[in-house]
Design an enzyme around this catalytic site. Structure first.
Site, mmCIF file in Angstrom:
data_model
loop_
_atom_site.group_PDB
_atom_site.id
_atom_site.type_symbol
_atom_site.label_atom_id
_atom_site.label_comp_id
_atom_site.label_asym_id
_atom_site.label_seq_id
_atom_site.Cartn_x
_atom_site.Cartn_y
_atom_site.Cartn_z
ATOM 1 N N GLU A 86 -10.007 5.971 3.111
ATOM 2 C CA GLU A 86 -10.786 4.884 3.690
ATOM 3 C C GLU A 86 -9.808 3.760 3.996
ATOM 4 O O GLU A 86 -8.723 3.702 3.429
ATOM 5 C CB GLU A 86 -11.827 4.387 2.689
ATOM 6 C CG GLU A 86 -11.286 3.413 1.625
ATOM 7 C CD GLU A 86 -10.232 4.012 0.694
ATOM 8 O OE1 GLU A 86 -10.265 5.240 0.479
ATOM 9 O OE2 GLU A 86 -9.371 3.259 0.188
ATOM 10 N N SER A 117 1.964 -9.786 -0.661
ATOM 11 C CA SER A 117 1.587 -8.368 -0.623
ATOM 12 C C SER A 117 1.815 -7.700 0.729
ATOM 13 O O SER A 117 1.992 -6.490 0.794
ATOM 14 C CB SER A 117 0.118 -8.223 -1.032
ATOM 15 O OG SER A 117 -0.715 -9.063 -0.251
ATOM 16 N N LYS A 119 0.808 -1.218 0.000
ATOM 17 C CA LYS A 119 0.000 0.000 0.000
ATOM 18 C C LYS A 119 0.847 1.278 0.000
ATOM 19 O O LYS A 119 0.450 2.287 -0.553
ATOM 20 C CB LYS A 119 -0.922 0.024 1.221
ATOM 21 C CG LYS A 119 -1.925 -1.120 1.265
ATOM 22 C CD LYS A 119 -3.243 -0.714 0.679
ATOM 23 C CE LYS A 119 -4.198 -1.850 0.415
ATOM 24 N NZ LYS A 119 -4.278 -2.920 1.392
HETATM 25 C C1 LIG Z 1 -5.098 -4.118 1.197
HETATM 26 C C2 LIG Z 1 -4.362 -5.366 1.019
HETATM 27 C C3 LIG Z 1 -4.672 -6.273 -0.022
HETATM 28 C C4 LIG Z 1 -5.848 -6.079 -0.947
HETATM 29 O O1 LIG Z 1 -5.803 -4.933 -1.725
HETATM 30 P P1 LIG Z 1 -5.426 -4.952 -3.256
HETATM 31 O O2 LIG Z 1 -5.743 -3.581 -3.705
HETATM 32 O O3 LIG Z 1 -6.268 -6.002 -3.924
HETATM 33 O O4 LIG Z 1 -3.993 -5.276 -3.370
HETATM 34 C C5 LIG Z 1 -3.889 -7.376 -0.180
HETATM 35 N N1 LIG Z 1 -2.854 -7.643 0.649
HETATM 36 C C6 LIG Z 1 -2.528 -6.818 1.665
HETATM 37 C C7 LIG Z 1 -1.383 -7.174 2.541
HETATM 38 C C8 LIG Z 1 -3.265 -5.670 1.891
HETATM 39 O O5 LIG Z 1 -2.938 -4.856 2.901
#
Ligand SMILES: *Cc1c(COP(=O)(O)O)cnc(C)c1O
Length: 405
Positions: A123, A389, A101
């Site tokens: 948000e 992620s 993010k």
């Molecule tokens: C917010 C988040 C997601 C989902 O958001 P995307 O916009 O689909 O990437 C996935 N993994 C993590 C660790 C997150 O914080």
């Protein structure tokens, strides 16, 4: 460098999807944002500062890690003369604040400053975007207000406190299901009221044009690095890319640099929740149909009357009724494939990565790990890149409750 190839068409459409379905009062601010973004994108000084902060503040490039024990446990890796299937993890979990993010937040904070806005609203679902937004606001000296559903505040208490430590105001949203959708509605309401001095820092590849394009551009550094890193490590492109899909920003960020490489399969994993009935999951592509939600035309979970239905996932970050419009296009064209993974498989995958690699993935990312666990045993000498992620520290309380150790 911000990725600039492959633009949406007129009015910000990706094929039939995307666009700008906003109230009258937001049309002008969205146009202003689009102009400011296009000007910034072609300004070398903007690009240079973005690159500088990604390197020195965020900690990029993130490693592309060969997960040897995970690969071997799935019947891959070297047996005899065959190299075996190899799984690589793109380590976005190692970035500052613990998830991808922050890439998008740094880009949009630079844009907000360029536009002369000093009040930021956002948000958040799992709280990762709220934390990343509060972080860049501290870095740039902006005031920060984050809207968060009460339900999400309860399951992500740690992140709520982190935002407060960073000087942000966290506003509980009590409407509806009290999760991400309601938080976005509240943030949009605030933006309409305070549009003169306020910048809305949207956290995923969602919403009205130019957000899906802009967020993708800022996140495309993930795939750009991964492409270079895998070529350096293996001398060839991967066979498969796997990423979880909430709004779709980490997935599109990984996929984008490989879009023209027809032999690289792209797999998005949605939240299968606790069942296949409407209301029990957030799998928009298997359970949804096209419609408009919160500014964009895309796949949605809706009932026969077009009412948005409730969603469920063990991971707050995947728990949303709509998906980013570029994914809707990639889905229909068949360029990307979408599947889902249920709560219990995600929890198992999380535990497995802990035991085999000593890495605690976010529950969102655990959905992508669960998918590679299903696919790797069927793959022959393939290279698979999974986008990790984010890290799972924020999910410790949920893990404690769900896993009886
Ligand atoms: C917010 C988040 C997601 C989902 O958001 P995307 O916009 O689909 O990437 C996935 N993994 C993590 C660790 C997150 O914080």
């Amino acid at each position: 460098m911000i990725e600039t190839k492959s633009q949406p068409g007129e009015q910000g459409r990706f094929g039939a999807y995307g666009g700008r379905y906003a109230p009258e009062t937001l049309m002008h601010p969205l146009e202003e944002l689009e102009q400011a973004y296009f000007a910034a994108r072609s300004d070398p000084a903007f690009q240079a500062e973005f690159d500088y902060l990604l390197k020195n503040y965020v900690g990029r490039p993130s490693p592309l890690y060969y997960a040897k024990r995970l690969s071997e446990s799935l019947g891959g890796a070297s047996s005899g003369s065959m190299p075996g299937t190899k799984i690589y993890l793109k380590r976005e979990d190692l970035l500052h604040t613990g998830a991808h993010k922050i890439n998008n937040c740094v880009g949009q904070a630079l844009l907000a400053r360029r536009m002369g806005k000093r009040r930021i609203i956002a948000e958040t679902g799992a709280g990762q975007h709220g934390v990343a937004t509060a972080t860049v606001c501290a870095l740039f000296g902006f005031t920060c207000r984050v809207y968060m559903g009460e339900e999400d505040m309860a399951r992500q208490r740690l992140n709520v406190f982190r935002m407060k430590l960073l000087g942000a105001e966290v506003i509980p949203v009590t409407a509806g299901q009290r999760t991400l959708k309601e938080a976005i509605s509240e943030a949009m309401r605030d933006w309409v009221t305070n549009v003169e001095d306020t910048y809305y820092l949207l956290g995923s590849a969602l919403g009205s044009h130019p957000y899906p394009l802009m967020v993708r551009d800022f996140q495309s550094v993930i795939g750009k690095e991964a492409r270079e890193q895998i070529l350096a490590a293996e001398g060839r492109l991967p066979d498969q890319l796997i990423a979880c899909v909430g709004g779709g920003s980490n997935a599109i960020g990984l996929f984008h640099a490989f879009r023209d490489d027809a032999n690289v399969k792209m797999i998005g994993v949605e939240a299968g929740g606790r069942g296949t009935g409407l209301g029990e999951h957030a799998a928009r592509f298997s359970g949804g149909t096209p419609g408009v939600l919160q500014g964009t035309f895309t796949y949605l979970l809706q009932d026969n009357n077009g009412q948005i239905v409730n969603t469920h996932s063990v991971s707050a970050g995947l728990d949303y009724a709509a998906v980013g419009p570029e994914h809707a296009m990639l889905h229909d064209s068949g360029r990307a494939e979408y599947t889902s993974c249920n709560d219990s498989d995600a929890l198992d995958a999380c535990q497995r990565l802990m035991l085999l690699e000593g890495i605690l993935p976010a529950l969102e990312s655990s959905h992508a790990i669960a998918e590679v666990i299903k696919r790797a045993p069927k793959a022959r000498n393939e290279i698979i890149i999974v986008n990790l992620s984010g890290r799972g520290d924020k999910d410790i309380e949920i893990l404690q409750r769900e896993l009886k150790l």
